[in-house]
Write a protein that holds these residues in place. Structure first.
Motif, PDB file in Angstrom:
ATOM      1  N   TRP A 129       0.815  -1.210   0.000  1.00 60.25           N
ATOM      2  CA  TRP A 129       0.000   0.000   0.000  1.00 60.25           C
ATOM      3  C   TRP A 129       0.851   1.263   0.000  1.00 60.25           C
ATOM      4  O   TRP A 129       0.362   2.347  -0.336  1.00 60.25           O
ATOM      5  N   LYS A 130       2.136   1.139   0.351  1.00 57.54           N
ATOM      6  CA  LYS A 130       3.019   2.310   0.359  1.00 57.54           C
ATOM      7  C   LYS A 130       3.209   2.877  -1.041  1.00 57.54           C
ATOM      8  O   LYS A 130       3.459   4.077  -1.203  1.00 57.54           O
ATOM      9  N   GLU A 131       3.138   2.015  -2.048  1.00 54.92           N
ATOM     10  CA  GLU A 131       3.256   2.490  -3.432  1.00 54.92           C
ATOM     11  C   GLU A 131       2.207   3.562  -3.722  1.00 54.92           C
ATOM     12  O   GLU A 131       2.489   4.578  -4.375  1.00 54.92           O
ATOM     13  N   TYR A 132       0.992   3.356  -3.227  1.00 51.69           N
ATOM     14  CA  TYR A 132      -0.106   4.277  -3.512  1.00 51.69           C
ATOM     15  C   TYR A 132      -0.008   5.544  -2.669  1.00 51.69           C
ATOM     16  O   TYR A 132      -0.524   6.593  -3.062  1.00 51.69           O
ATOM     17  N   THR A 133       0.674   5.468  -1.547  1.00 54.37           N
ATOM     18  CA  THR A 133       0.954   6.674  -0.773  1.00 54.37           C
ATOM     19  C   THR A 133       1.809   7.631  -1.604  1.00 54.37           C
ATOM     20  O   THR A 133       1.622   8.854  -1.574  1.00 54.37           O
ATOM     21  N   GLN A 134       2.727   7.084  -2.358  1.00 52.75           N
ATOM     22  CA  GLN A 134       3.630   7.888  -3.176  1.00 52.75           C
ATOM     23  C   GLN A 134       2.975   8.371  -4.465  1.00 52.75           C
ATOM     24  O   GLN A 134       3.277   9.465  -4.951  1.00 52.75           O
ATOM     25  N   ARG A 135       2.080   7.576  -5.028  1.00 49.88           N
ATOM     26  CA  ARG A 135       1.539   7.886  -6.348  1.00 49.88           C
ATOM     27  C   ARG A 135       0.205   8.624  -6.314  1.00 49.88           C
ATOM     28  O   ARG A 135      -0.048   9.505  -7.145  1.00 49.88           O
ATOM     29  N   CYS A 136      -0.683   8.239  -5.399  1.00 49.19           N
ATOM     30  CA  CYS A 136      -2.031   8.824  -5.364  1.00 49.19           C
ATOM     31  C   CYS A 136      -1.958  10.290  -4.938  1.00 49.19           C
ATOM     32  O   CYS A 136      -1.184  10.654  -4.043  1.00 49.19           O
ATOM     33  N   ILE A 137      -2.771  11.143  -5.580  1.00 50.47           N
ATOM     34  CA  ILE A 137      -2.820  12.568  -5.231  1.00 50.47           C
ATOM     35  C   ILE A 137      -4.158  12.939  -4.581  1.00 50.47           C
ATOM     36  O   ILE A 137      -4.439  14.114  -4.385  1.00 50.47           O
ATOM     37  N   ALA A 138      -4.979  11.943  -4.282  1.00 50.05           N
ATOM     38  CA  ALA A 138      -6.260  12.153  -3.575  1.00 50.05           C
ATOM     39  C   ALA A 138      -7.196  13.091  -4.317  1.00 50.05           C
ATOM     40  O   ALA A 138      -7.908  13.900  -3.706  1.00 50.05           O
ATOM     41  N   CYS A 139      -7.231  12.991  -5.634  1.00 55.13           N
ATOM     42  CA  CYS A 139      -8.140  13.840  -6.420  1.00 55.13           C
ATOM     43  C   CYS A 139      -9.577  13.330  -6.373  1.00 55.13           C
ATOM     44  O   CYS A 139     -10.522  14.092  -6.613  1.00 55.13           O
ATOM     45  N   GLY A 140      -9.760  12.029  -6.111  1.00 58.37           N
ATOM     46  CA  GLY A 140     -11.096  11.468  -6.006  1.00 58.37           C
ATOM     47  C   GLY A 140     -11.755  11.137  -7.323  1.00 58.37           C
ATOM     48  O   GLY A 140     -12.929  10.732  -7.351  1.00 58.37           O
ATOM     49  N   ARG A 141     -11.038  11.277  -8.424  1.00 58.96           N
ATOM     50  CA  ARG A 141     -11.667  10.995  -9.719  1.00 58.96           C
ATOM     51  C   ARG A 141     -12.154   9.552  -9.807  1.00 58.96           C
ATOM     52  O   ARG A 141     -13.217   9.282 -10.381  1.00 58.96           O
ATOM     53  N   CYS A 142     -11.387   8.626  -9.257  1.00 56.64           N
ATOM     54  CA  CYS A 142     -11.786   7.218  -9.319  1.00 56.64           C
ATOM     55  C   CYS A 142     -13.103   6.999  -8.586  1.00 56.64           C
ATOM     56  O   CYS A 142     -13.948   6.198  -9.022  1.00 56.64           O
ATOM     57  N   ASN A 143     -13.327   7.708  -7.478  1.00 52.26           N
ATOM     58  CA  ASN A 143     -14.592   7.604  -6.754  1.00 52.26           C
ATOM     59  C   ASN A 143     -15.760   8.122  -7.585  1.00 52.26           C
ATOM     60  O   ASN A 143     -16.839   7.512  -7.618  1.00 52.26           O
ATOM     61  N   PHE A 144     -15.528   9.227  -8.262  1.00 58.37           N
ATOM     62  CA  PHE A 144     -16.655   9.913  -8.889  1.00 58.37           C
ATOM     63  C   PHE A 144     -17.053   9.330 -10.240  1.00 58.37           C
ATOM     64  O   PHE A 144     -18.198   9.504 -10.667  1.00 58.37           O
TER      65      PHE A 144
END
Length: 337
Positions: free
Chosen positions: A217-232
């Motif tokens: 899960w650390k990989e996604y800490t580095q890559r994800c920017i928390a934009c939320g597009r995947c949720n929406f």
């Protein structure tokens, strides 16, 4: 009943249906894409066949028709409140099999998740008929076959688009409208049998706490920017928050709105007193992933994700949800039988 109609005849049917229904389908909106010279395909009202985009995956799902992005629940004044007037027309939605499966997931969340139903969702849901768009080839990043969402019988009518329109009509209330416009044929919709993207699902009974604590899960800490597009863009994400809007003219008058929210977005887990959870972006990816392929399955007997692939399509950091699922399965060491 199976029929063949010309495009003109189908347009005539849509015109007739439009008197009783609002008709929605995937449409191309010019110049409104991620970049200034690109288009976006999302759901909007249609009145003709040619307005419906069937050659490209809709970038946004049809859930926003049943679960609006922003929905006013009631208006309030100093001493009273009033609910908005209900839309009188019923709804027809053109959508693909995976999205019909997605509505099943929304039904589970809003209508079958305890003793009480979500009345705002229910009011819209009761009005809907599905016109299924035949889907035999899929698109980039689709993995609906792996999720078992590539086939469905849950439709009022199934349609093969072409020079002529082929229809399998199940809803008896529609038959008279269509019958006079077409000729009887032998037609049954076909479904995609194999995606280029394949997902191996973990055996949920083998998932342990070690999976939640793994370094993957650390990989996604580095890559994800928390934009939320995947949720929406997701057909099955169903989280929301409340907003009270006070009018400038009188702060005691306003409206209460339900607005989409998402587990990847900053502030989603904030609580009174300034407390918050999952501030680490990798933790948010873990939460979403395990909700889609683990706890929802344990509770309801089927996975939440339907494999539409929109989350992979939309991510500006090119994070692949299908790859993430496969990584979880590798960690578990045994896929679902």
């Amino acid at each position: 009943m199976s029929l063949k109609l010309s495009k003109k005849a189908f347009d005539d049917v849509l015109k007739d249906l439009g008197k009783e229904y609002k008709i929605y389908g995937p449409i191309r909106i010019k110049g409104e894409g991620r970049f200034s010279d690109t288009d976006v395909v999302r759901y909007g009202e249609v009145s003709t066949v040619d307005e419906i985009e069937v050659h490209e995956k809709a970038h946004f799902s049809p859930k926003e028709i049943l679960f609006p992005i922003t929905q006013t629940l009631f208006y309030f004044t100093e001493g009273a409140y009033q609910e908005p007037k209900d839309e009188e027309k019923k709804l027809i939605i053109f959508l693909r099999p995976c999205d019909i499966h997605g509505v099943t997931r929304l039904d589970q969340v809003f209508l079958q998740n305890g003793d009480d139903k979500d009345i705002y969702y229910e009011r819209l849901r009761e009005k809907v008929k599905f016109f299924m768009i035949e889907c035999t080839e899929g698109f980039d990043n689709c993995f609906c076959v792996s999720m078992g969402a590539n086939k469905t019988e849950n439709y009022a009518a199934a349609i093969r688009f072409g020079e002529d329109m082929l229809l399998d009509i199940k809803d008896e209330t529609l038959m008279d409208t269509f019958r006079t416009k077409g000729e009887t044929v032998d037609f049954q919709p076909q479904f995609i049998q194999e995606n280029s993207v394949k997902v191996k699902l973990p055996d949920v009974e083998k998932i342990t706490t070690e999976i939640f604590e793994d370094d993957m899960w650390k990989e996604y800490t580095q890559r994800c920017i928390a934009c939320g597009r995947c949720n929406f863009v997701c057909m099955t994400c169903s989280c929301w928050t409340m907003q009270d809007i006070a009018y400038d003219e009188n702060g005691n008058n306003g409206e209460r709105r339900r607005v989409w929210a998402g587990c990847h977005v900053d502030g989603f887990t904030d609580m009174a007193g300034g407390h918050g959870f999952r501030k680490n972006y990798g933790d948010r990816m873990r939460f979403k992933t395990m909700h889609k392929i683990n706890d929802f399955k344990k509770r309801n007997g089927y996975h939440m994700c339907v494999g539409c692939g929109r989350c992979d399509d939309i991510c500006p950091e090119y994070i692949s949800f299908s790859s993430c699922i496969n990584k979880v399965t590798e960690l578990v060491g045994e896929e679902r039988k």
